[in-house]
Design an enzyme around this catalytic site. Structure first.
Site, PDB file in Angstrom:
ATOM      1  N   ARG A  88     -50.114  -4.954 -44.676  1.00 48.08           N
ATOM      2  CA  ARG A  88     -48.902  -5.154 -45.465  1.00 48.08           C
ATOM      3  C   ARG A  88     -47.912  -5.935 -44.598  1.00 48.08           C
ATOM      4  NH1 ARG A  88     -43.860  -1.313 -46.204  1.00 48.08           N
ATOM      5  NH2 ARG A  88     -42.763  -2.570 -47.727  1.00 48.08           N
TER       6      ARG A  88
ATOM      7  N   GLY B 112     -38.976   8.378 -58.240  1.00 42.95           N
ATOM      8  CA  GLY B 112     -39.343   8.041 -59.620  1.00 42.95           C
ATOM      9  C   GLY B 112     -40.436   8.935 -60.173  1.00 42.95           C
TER      10      GLY B 112
ATOM     11  N   HIS C 223     -40.934  -4.952 -52.445  1.00 48.34           N
ATOM     12  CA  HIS C 223     -41.722  -3.951 -53.184  1.00 48.34           C
ATOM     13  C   HIS C 223     -42.664  -4.620 -54.192  1.00 48.34           C
ATOM     14  CE1 HIS C 223     -38.345  -0.730 -52.574  1.00 48.34           C
ATOM     15  NE2 HIS C 223     -39.260  -0.618 -51.625  1.00 48.34           N
TER      16      HIS C 223
ATOM     17  N   ARG D 141     -29.335   2.880 -48.072  1.00 46.07           N
ATOM     18  CA  ARG D 141     -28.711   1.565 -48.284  1.00 46.07           C
ATOM     19  C   ARG D 141     -27.765   1.610 -49.479  1.00 46.07           C
ATOM     20  NH1 ARG D 141     -34.250  -0.865 -48.277  1.00 46.07           N
ATOM     21  NH2 ARG D 141     -34.840  -1.036 -46.087  1.00 46.07           N
TER      22      ARG D 141
ATOM     23  N   ARG E  77     -34.313  15.957 -52.842  1.00 47.29           N
ATOM     24  CA  ARG E  77     -34.498  17.406 -53.011  1.00 47.29           C
ATOM     25  C   ARG E  77     -33.310  18.163 -52.443  1.00 47.29           C
ATOM     26  NH1 ARG E  77     -40.508  16.548 -50.864  1.00 47.29           N
ATOM     27  NH2 ARG E  77     -39.277  15.039 -49.711  1.00 47.29           N
TER      28      ARG E  77
ATOM     29  N   GLU F 180     -49.691   1.414 -53.194  1.00 52.40           N
ATOM     30  CA  GLU F 180     -49.606   0.092 -52.588  1.00 52.40           C
ATOM     31  C   GLU F 180     -50.844  -0.222 -51.749  1.00 52.40           C
ATOM     32  OE1 GLU F 180     -45.543   1.472 -51.636  1.00 52.40           O
ATOM     33  OE2 GLU F 180     -45.069  -0.649 -51.522  1.00 52.40           O
TER      34      GLU F 180
ATOM     35  N   ASP G  99     -32.607  12.650 -48.856  1.00 51.64           N
ATOM     36  CA  ASP G  99     -33.712  13.275 -49.590  1.00 51.64           C
ATOM     37  C   ASP G  99     -33.172  13.903 -50.877  1.00 51.64           C
ATOM     38  OD1 ASP G  99     -35.768  15.042 -50.551  1.00 51.64           O
ATOM     39  OD2 ASP G  99     -36.733  14.757 -48.608  1.00 51.64           O
TER      40      ASP G  99
ATOM     41  N   ASN H  48     -50.405  -0.365 -42.823  1.00 50.03           N
ATOM     42  CA  ASN H  48     -48.996  -0.621 -43.130  1.00 50.03           C
ATOM     43  C   ASN H  48     -48.218  -0.247 -41.865  1.00 50.03           C
ATOM     44  OD1 ASN H  48     -46.389  -0.633 -44.025  1.00 50.03           O
ATOM     45  ND2 ASN H  48     -46.779   0.602 -45.867  1.00 50.03           N
TER      46      ASN H  48
ATOM     47  N   ASN I 158     -37.604   5.645 -50.677  1.00 49.53           N
ATOM     48  CA  ASN I 158     -36.448   5.603 -49.795  1.00 49.53           C
ATOM     49  C   ASN I 158     -35.701   4.301 -50.040  1.00 49.53           C
ATOM     50  OD1 ASN I 158     -35.052   7.099 -47.903  1.00 49.53           O
ATOM     51  ND2 ASN I 158     -36.966   7.525 -46.826  1.00 49.53           N
TER      52      ASN I 158
END
Ligand code: ADP
Length: 399
Positions: free
Chosen positions: A94, A333, A183, A242, A285, A385, A283, A7, A212
């Site tokens: 990818r 998620g 995705h 975004r 967190r 993925e 982030d 990737n 992200n």
């Protein structure tokens, strides 16, 4: 069969090696900060149930130098996983954008490479990096079959009413302007996992990928019927950096009244908006910590993030004429207890009965976070993925 998955991003290469049909990677890693003087390679090998992790400083290195080092490690006397690089039979890449032409895993030939170059126009930020990965892998693994797997591919089943924009026909027919969706490898993997877990292939599923980048997809019997990212990856959900959906009038206002160039607006909406723009970090967190300390911007950012997802769930439940499963995946998620709670609470009208205890209990693998009697199942499904790409390559070679 050894399948090596690459990737390749503009400044990083993620990789995994699978000995198919086994689904556990034998090694994996990440080359990061490519283009700087401080390139680092983190390489992990799992042997006899134990994980060995090494970090190498590569100094100044490009994609080729990074992948050459990975290649050396694959046959390293101490923790190599293959005898010879010719043991790699296939390399799966990818590729972000397949346009309208590529929607199946595709063997890379000279002609395919020419076609991929033409797609740079549609994905100027992403496809060139994937292409570099292909060229470098062709040099390093000349005996392997090179295969491209496209992020847009899973969405090729979108019906025209979902993929067309309401602008004159010529922009679709002449300029290929339409919804492509992204995705797809992740959403396709989630659809397969949900069907296998529930032993049903007729599911109405809403798959929510929150990394992200974030996107949500309506899936009917395993087929994508609508998705939130569009011509590019900017639309839909609020993401790390975004904006997601925004009234296009704002863009013209920034250009006409605030004196921004189109590039500045592009940068603002792609790189400095979303959670970063709202709360100062991309982030979750950090933002959760700030929220716990009473930061009002962090709280609002969380509310907006969750509210946007809620609205899309409602829209996609309508598009699907019902919903059996809502699935959360990717970094946010899979890990963010708060986001899932804020999204799933107060959704009883839709048949979602949320179990806050199950939601906050951690465990690996697929888990249910709806109550036992919930009409709609809410699942956390870890995405993979790289494994999906490996499976698709394996499928292509053994078809
Ligand atoms: P990508 O592959 O798109 O770079 P990931 O799927 O790895 O992204 O997701 C990265 C994001 O996941 C991070 O930016 C962070 O916001 C979020 N994340 C990771 N771990 C946690 C956690 N424990 N709690 C909340 N969010 C997390």
């Amino acid at each position: 069969m050894n399948i090596f998955i690459i990737n390749s991003g503009s400044s990083s290469i993620k990789y995994q090696l699978f000995k198919m049909p086994s689904t556990a990677p034998v090694c994996s890693g990440l080359v990061e900060r490519i283009g700087s003087d401080d390139v680092a390679l983190t390489h992990k090998v799992t042997a006899n149930g134990e994980e060995i992790k090494r970090v190498f400083k590569l100094g100044k290195a490009d994609h080729e130098a990074g992948l050459n080092k990975v290649n050396e490690l694959l046959t390293d006397p101490e923790f190599g996983v293959i005898q010879d690089r010719r043991d790699i039979q296939a390399v799966g890449h990818r590729v972000v954008h397949g346009g309208e032409r590529f929607w199946e895993p595709t063997r890379i030939t000279g002609e395919v490479k020419q076609a991929l170059k033409k797609l740079f126009l549609l994905a100027p930020l992403h496809n060139p990096a994937g292409y570099t990965g292909i060229e470098v892998a062709e040099k390093i693994f000349p005996d392997a079959v090179q295969i491209a797997v496209f992020d847009t591919a899973f969405h090729h089943t979108l019906p025209p009413k979902a993929f067309r924009f309401a602008i004159p026909d010529q922009y679709y027919t002449g300029n290929n302007i339409r919804v492509y969706g992204f995705h797809g490898t992740s959403h396709g993997f989630i659809a397969g996992q949900a069907a296998a877990y529930l032993e049903r292939d007729d599911l109405k599923l809403i798959s929510i990928h929150l990394g992200n980048g974030c996107s949500i997809t309506a899936i009917d019997k395993g087929r994508s019927v609508d998705t939130s990212m569009g011509f590019g990856p900017l639309s839909g959900l609020i993401m790390g950096t975004r904006s997601g959906d925004i009234d296009p009038t704002v863009i013209f206002y920034m250009i006409d009244q605030l004196g921004y160039t189109p590039e500045q607006v592009n940068d603002l909406l792609n790189k400095n908006s979303g959670m970063l723009g709202l709360a100062g970090s991309n982030d979750m967190r950090d933002i959760r910590k700030a929220m716990a300390e009473g930061d009002a911007n962090a709280k609002l950012a969380y509310e907006m993030y969750a509210y946007r997802i809620k609205k899309y769930i409602g829209a996609y439940a309508a598009a699907l004429n019902g919903v059996d499963v809502v699935a959360f995946t990717a970094g946010v998620g899979e890990n963010d207890v708060f986001v899932r709670k804020m999204v799933c609470e107060d959704m009883e009208y839709l048949g979602i009965s949320f179990d806050a205890n199950k939601n906050s209990t951690r465990s690996d693998g697929i888990r249910e976070i709806s109550t036992d009697d919930s009409r709609v199942k809410v699942l956390i499904i870890p995405t993979n993925e790289e494994l999906e790409i490996a499976n698709q390559c394996y499928g292509l070679l053994y078809k």
